[in-house]
Design a protein around this motif. Structure first.
Motif, PDB file in Angstrom:
ATOM      1  N   THR A  24     -13.337  12.674 -23.264  1.00  0.00           N
ATOM      2  CA  THR A  24     -14.111  11.314 -23.132  1.00  0.00           C
ATOM      3  C   THR A  24     -14.542  10.964 -24.572  1.00  0.00           C
ATOM      4  N   VAL A  25     -14.111   9.665 -25.060  1.00  0.00           N
ATOM      5  CA  VAL A  25     -14.659   9.126 -26.075  1.00  0.00           C
ATOM      6  C   VAL A  25     -15.088   7.775 -25.759  1.00  0.00           C
ATOM      7  N   PRO A  26     -15.943   7.068 -26.690  1.00  0.00           N
ATOM      8  CA  PRO A  26     -16.652   5.803 -26.365  1.00  0.00           C
ATOM      9  C   PRO A  26     -15.594   4.866 -26.132  1.00  0.00           C
ATOM     10  N   GLN A  27     -15.810   3.801 -25.570  1.00  0.00           N
ATOM     11  CA  GLN A  27     -14.437   2.513 -25.511  1.00  0.00           C
ATOM     12  C   GLN A  27     -14.355   2.134 -26.692  1.00  0.00           C
ATOM     13  N   THR A  28     -13.307   1.480 -26.993  1.00  0.00           N
ATOM     14  CA  THR A  28     -12.657   0.822 -28.079  1.00  0.00           C
ATOM     15  C   THR A  28     -12.276  -0.603 -27.821  1.00  0.00           C
ATOM     16  N   ARG A  29     -12.177  -1.395 -28.858  1.00  0.00           N
ATOM     17  CA  ARG A  29     -11.227  -2.602 -28.817  1.00  0.00           C
ATOM     18  C   ARG A  29      -9.804  -2.156 -29.107  1.00  0.00           C
ATOM     19  N   PRO A  30      -8.898  -3.192 -28.811  1.00  0.00           N
ATOM     20  CA  PRO A  30      -7.470  -2.800 -28.722  1.00  0.00           C
ATOM     21  C   PRO A  30      -7.064  -2.051 -29.991  1.00  0.00           C
ATOM     22  N   TYR A  31      -6.198  -1.045 -29.746  1.00  0.00           N
ATOM     23  CA  TYR A  31      -5.809  -0.199 -31.099  1.00  0.00           C
ATOM     24  C   TYR A  31      -4.263   0.306 -31.083  1.00  0.00           C
ATOM     25  N   ARG A  32      -3.928   0.634 -32.230  1.00  0.00           N
ATOM     26  CA  ARG A  32      -2.659   1.071 -32.525  1.00  0.00           C
ATOM     27  C   ARG A  32      -2.838   2.300 -33.677  1.00  0.00           C
ATOM     28  N   ILE A  33      -2.619   3.396 -33.185  1.00  0.00           N
ATOM     29  CA  ILE A  33      -2.780   4.832 -34.108  1.00  0.00           C
ATOM     30  C   ILE A  33      -1.651   5.543 -34.078  1.00  0.00           C
ATOM     31  N   SER A  34      -1.277   6.078 -35.166  1.00  0.00           N
ATOM     32  CA  SER A  34      -0.101   7.017 -35.367  1.00  0.00           C
ATOM     33  C   SER A  34      -0.663   8.378 -35.886  1.00  0.00           C
ATOM     34  N   ALA A  35      -0.003   9.420 -35.711  1.00  0.00           N
ATOM     35  CA  ALA A  35      -0.406  10.601 -36.370  1.00  0.00           C
ATOM     36  C   ALA A  35       0.781  11.685 -36.210  1.00  0.00           C
ATOM     37  N   ALA A  36       0.684  12.636 -37.101  1.00  0.00           N
ATOM     38  CA  ALA A  36       1.700  13.810 -37.018  1.00  0.00           C
ATOM     39  C   ALA A  36       1.241  14.845 -36.268  1.00  0.00           C
ATOM     40  N   LEU A  37       2.061  15.487 -35.286  1.00  0.00           N
ATOM     41  CA  LEU A  37       1.296  16.286 -34.351  1.00  0.00           C
ATOM     42  C   LEU A  37       1.973  17.633 -34.268  1.00  0.00           C
ATOM     43  N   THR A  38       1.563  18.676 -34.460  1.00  0.00           N
ATOM     44  CA  THR A  38       2.415  20.027 -34.226  1.00  0.00           C
ATOM     45  C   THR A  38       1.262  21.062 -33.529  1.00  0.00           C
ATOM     46  N   LYS A  39       1.551  21.962 -33.333  1.00  0.00           N
ATOM     47  CA  LYS A  39       0.899  23.197 -32.480  1.00  0.00           C
ATOM     48  C   LYS A  39       0.995  24.543 -32.985  1.00  0.00           C
ATOM     49  N   SER A  40      -0.039  25.183 -33.398  1.00  0.00           N
ATOM     50  CA  SER A  40      -0.143  26.419 -33.991  1.00  0.00           C
ATOM     51  C   SER A  40      -1.135  27.363 -33.156  1.00  0.00           C
ATOM     52  N   GLY A  41      -0.583  28.413 -32.418  1.00  0.00           N
ATOM     53  CA  GLY A  41      -1.434  28.956 -31.492  1.00  0.00           C
ATOM     54  C   GLY A  41      -2.061  28.186 -30.452  1.00  0.00           C
TER      55      GLY A  41
END
Length: 668
Positions: free
Chosen positions: A287-304
Motif C-alpha cells: 500500500t502506497v499513497p495515491q499519486t497523480r498520473p505517472y510513468r516510471i521505469s526500472a531495472a528488475l532482477t531477483k537474488s534469493g
C-alpha cells in the motif's frame, strides 16, 4: 629277471598315486566361476526384464506404480487409461488420464490432470539425480498450483520447496492451462498456454500465454511470450515479453530470465504507467499513497528472496523521481528498503499523500485542495488514509529533493526518513530550508491501536520574517525580525482532518528582537495622528524596535485558545485574545495595540480577525470603536466640537513588557 609285481601290489600302487590340486589353483578358480555365474544370471535376468518391459511396455506396473506414488506423495494418484513405464533404452513414461490430487487445504482438487502425457528421461542421468527431461508431450493438461496463507504450497510434497521445473530438451504442449493462486499475496491468475510443437529439438515460434486474474482484489489481464523458444526448452537464458493491464495501469516487462520459470539472476526492464501508482503496487501487496498520473521505469532482477529495482527513473504528476528499491520477504513478512530522490518536487504531488483528491488537483491545481461543506470552505483533507494497508509490510525509505515547487515560497534541501515497523509509521526527520531558515518535522503515526494516534513535533526556524512574508508576495513587510517556534500536538483518527481536529498540545511562535516599519505599527494600533506625522515627516519606513513577541495557543480537542498573543515594540504593546477552531477551520481573534506615545486621535480599539482558514477577514471596525465614536458625537453635541476629540485621545501610557520569559521560550 626279477619277479613281476602282483596285481594286488599294482592296485595298491595305483590307489596311493591319487592326483592332488594345489591350494592356489582352488582359490583362483572357484570364486571366479561363482561370480561369473552370478553375473551371467543377473545379465540374463536384466535382459529378460528389459525384454519383458519393452514387449509389455511395463503395463503390468500400473497398479504398483499408482500405489507407491500415492503412498510416497501422501495424496491420491490415479491413471484412468493406458499406462506405460519401460526403457527404450531411456526411461519412458506414458499415461492416459493421469491425475495427481492436491492436498486437502487447496482450492483446486488436482495438482495435475492430463489427457495424455509422454515423458522421456535419460536412465543414467536420472540414476544419479539429474532430472533433465529429454522430451515431453502433454495434451489436455491442467495444473493447479497454490500457496496458502501459512506459506504451504501444493506443488512440493513437503509443502515448502520452491517451484522448480527441470530443464526440457523437446516439448509438445497442446490444450493446456495453469491456475496459480497465492492467498498470502492475494493473487489468483489463470493462464492459457499457446500450443507448443517441437521436433528435432527446434521450436521456431515464441511460446505465448494469455490469462486473467486478480491481485490484491484488483482484476487484471496478462499477455506475453517467451521470445527465445529454443533456449527456453533447453534450459538456457530465456527472452521474456510480458504485458499486464489492471484498471487504467499498464505494466510492461522485457528482458531475459535464467530459465523459463526462474527469476534469480534475471535481467529485466520494467515500465509502468497509469493514473495512480497505488494500482501496480497493490498487485504485489504493498500500500502506497495515491499519486497523480505517472510513468516510471526500472531495472528488475531477483537474488534469493530479494526483488531489486534499480535505475528507477520517471515522473509522477509534475515531479521527477529516481533511485532504487528492494522488496523482500524475511520471515514471511513483506519489507521495502530504498533510497529515492527528485530534482524538483511539485507541491501538488504531495497533496494525494495527505488525502487530497489527485483528480481535483489535476483539474483545479491548488484550488482543488479546497472543498465547500455547508457553505464553508475547508482545506484540511478528510479522505481516509490507507491505514489498514500499513499492517501488511515494513519499510525504510530515504528521500531527498533539491527543490519544492510551490509557486510562492522557495523551499530547498528536502530530506525525509520514513520507517514503517509493524503498523508504526515514523517520518523523522522531515526537514527543508525555507526563507533562509530550517524547518524540521517529526510525525509518529501509531496504527497498532484504534483509533489511530498521531504525534506531531515541528521545530521552526529561525526564519527571517521579512523574507518569509515576501515569499508570499507581502513585499512591503518592513521587518528584520526572525521567528522561532515549536508545535507539539497529539490527535486521533484516520484522516488529517480528524487527527488535527482532535489535537491536544501547544503551538508557540517566538519573535526575538528586530525592527518593524513605523507605518505598520501605527496602522495596527489605529493611531491616525502619529501615522500622519510619519507621512509628513517621511518616516513611514523608518525602523522601530521590536522588543519581543509571542503568538501561542493551547490546543484542547482541536480548539486553540490564545495563550498569549503578545507583541511588544518601542512604540506600542499589542495583545490578542480569542480562539482558532481546527474542527470547522474557523477563527475568532482580536488584537489591540496599547500605545507608548501620546496621540490626539487614536482608535484604541481591537482589530478583529475572523472567518475561515481559507478566507480570513480583518475588521478594524469593532464595537469598542463604534462606542468611542458615539461618545465623541455626544461630547461634540453636549459641549463643543473640540470636545469630541477627547474620546480618541491616547495618553500613551502603555508599559514595556518583561521580555525575558518570552525570549527564553524560543529555546523551548
Amino acid at each position: 629277471m626279477g619277479p613281476e609285481p602282483s596285481a594286488c601290489a599294482t592296485g595298491s600302487a595305483d590307489m596311493d598315486a591319487t592326483p592332488t590340486i594345489s591350494p592356489r589353483a582352488t582359490t583362483r578358480l572357484t570364486p571366479l566361476r561363482i561370480l561369473g555365474g552370478v553375473a551371467l544370471v543377473l545379465l540374463a535376468l536384466c535382459v529378460a526384464a528389459y525384454a519383458y518391459l519393452y514387449v509389455t511396455r511395463g503395463r503390468f506396473l500400473k497398479g504398483p506404480f499408482v500405489r507407491v506414488a500415492t503412498e510416497m506423495s501422501g495424496r491420491a494418484v490415479t491413471i484412468d487409461g493406458d499406462f506405460q513405464l519401460y526403457l527404450d533404452p531411456h526411461i519412458r513414461f506414458v499415461a492416459e488420464g493421469l491425475r495427481v490430487a492436491n492436498p486437502g487445504w487447496a482450492h483446486d482438487p488436482a495438482l495435475v490432470t492430463t489427457r495424455h502425457i509422454d515423458l522421456s528421461m535419460n536412465f543414467w542421468s536420472a540414476l544419479f539425480g539429474n532430472r533433465a527431461i529429454r522430451s515431453v508431450i502433454i495434451d489436455g493438461g491442467a495444473f493447479g498450483l497454490e500457496r496458502d496463507k501459512r506459506g504451504r504450497n501444493s506443488w512440493s510434497f513437503d509443502s515448502t520447496a520452491p517451484l522448480d521445473i527441470p530443464p526440457i530438451d523437446v516439448a509438445t504442449v497442446t490444450g493446456t492451462g495453469v491456475h496459480y493462486r497465492d492467498d498470502l499475496r492475494r493473487i489468483d491468475v489463470k493462464l492459457r498456454l499457446g500450443d507448443i510443437a517441437a521436433t528435432d529439438k527446434r521450436i521456431e515460434r515464441p511460446l505465448t500465454f494469455t490469462g486473467s486474474g486478480t491481485a490484491m482484489g484488483a482484476p487484471f489481464k496478462v499477455t506475453g511470450a517467451l521470445t527465445t523458444p529454443q533456449t527456453t526448452i533447453t534450459g538456457g537464458r530465456t527472452g521474456l515479453d510480458l504485458h499486464v493491464t489492471v484498471a487504467d495501469t499498464k505494466v510492461d516487462v522485457t528482458g531475459t530470465l535464467p530459465g523459463a520459470t526462474r527469476l534469480d539472476g534475471a535481467d529485466l526492464r520494467l515500465v509502468a504507467a497509469g493514473r495512480n501508482l497505488q494500482t501496480p503496487f497493490a498487485l504485489i501487496g504493498i500500500t502506497v499513497p495515491q499519486t497523480r498520473p505517472y510513468r516510471i521505469s526500472a531495472a528488475l532482477t531477483k537474488s534469493g528472496d530479494e526483488f531489486r529495482f534499480t535505475r528507477i527513473g520517471g515522473k509522477f504528476g509534475d515531479s521527477d523521481i529516481a533511485g532504487k528499491l528492494t522488496i523482500r520477504r524475511p520471515e514471511g513478512r513483506l519489507r521495502i528498503d530504498g533510497a529515492l530522490s527528485s530534482k524538483v518536487l511539485d507541491i501538488l504531488d504531495i497533496g494525494p499523500w495527505l488525502g487530497y483528491s489527485p483528480e481535483r488537483l489535476d483539474a483545479m491545481g491548488g484550488k482543488g485542495a479546497v472543498t465547500v461543506v455547508a457553505g464553508r470552505p475547508r482545506v484540511l483533507p478528510d479522505t481516509p488514509l490507507a491505514i489498514d494497508g500499513l499492517r501488511d509490510y515494513d519499510a525504510h525509505l530515504t528521500y531527498t529533493a533539491a527543490r519544492l515547487r510551490t509557486g510562492t515560497a522557495v523551499i530547498t534541501g528536502i530530506d525525509a526518513d520514513v520507517t514503517l515497523d509493524h503498523s508504526l509509521l515514523r517520518l523523522a526527520p522531515v526537514a527543508f530550508n525555507l526563507a533562509g531558515g530550517r524547518m524540521v518535522f517529526a510525525v509518529l503515526l501509531n496504527a497498532r491501536v484504534k483509533p489511530v494516534v498521531t504525534d506531531y513535533d515541528v521545530l521552526i526556524g529561525p526564519l527571517p520574517l521579512g523574507r518569509l512574508l515576501s515569499s508570499f508576495d507581502v513585499v512591503n513587510s518592513g521587518t528584520t525580525a526572525t521567528v522561532h517556534g515549536r508545535i507539539k500536538l497529539r490527535g486521533t483518527g484516520d484522516t488529517v482532518r480528524k487527527s488535527l481536529g482532535t489535537a491536544t498540545g501547544r503551538v508557540a511562535l517566538v519573535f526575538p528582537t528586530g525592527t518593524l516599519w513605523v507605518r505598520n505599527v501605527e496602522l495596527a494600533k489605529l493611531d491616525l495622528q502619529n501615522y500622519l506625522f510619519a507621512v509628513f515627516g517621511r518616516k513611514l519606513k523608518h525602523p522601530t524596535e521590536i522588543r519581543c513577541g509571542l503568538i501561542a495557543f493551547t490546543m484542547v480537542n482541536g480548539i486553540g485558545t490564545a495563550d498569549p498573543i503578545l507583541f511588544d515594540t518601542k512604540r506600542a504593546v499589542f495583545r490578542g485574545t480569542g480562539q482558532i477552531n481546527v474542527r470547522d477551520e474557523t477563527m475568532a481573534l482580536s488584537v489591540q495595540g496599547d500605545s507608548k506615545e501620546f496621540s490626539l486621535f487614536s482608535g484604541q480599539s481591537p482589530i478583529a480577525i475572523s472567518g475561515s482558514f481559507v478566507a480570513p477577514r480583518v475588521n478594524p471596525i469593532s464595537g469598542k470603536l463604534i462606542g468611542r465614536a458615539a461618545a465623541a458625537v455626544a461630547l461634540g453635541v453636549a459641549l463643543t466640537p473640540v470636545a469630541a476629540i477627547l474620546a480618541f485621545v491616547d495618553l500613551g501610557d502603555g508599559k514595556d513588557t518583561d521580555c525575558a520569559p518570552v525570549l527564553a521560550a524560543r529555546h523551548g
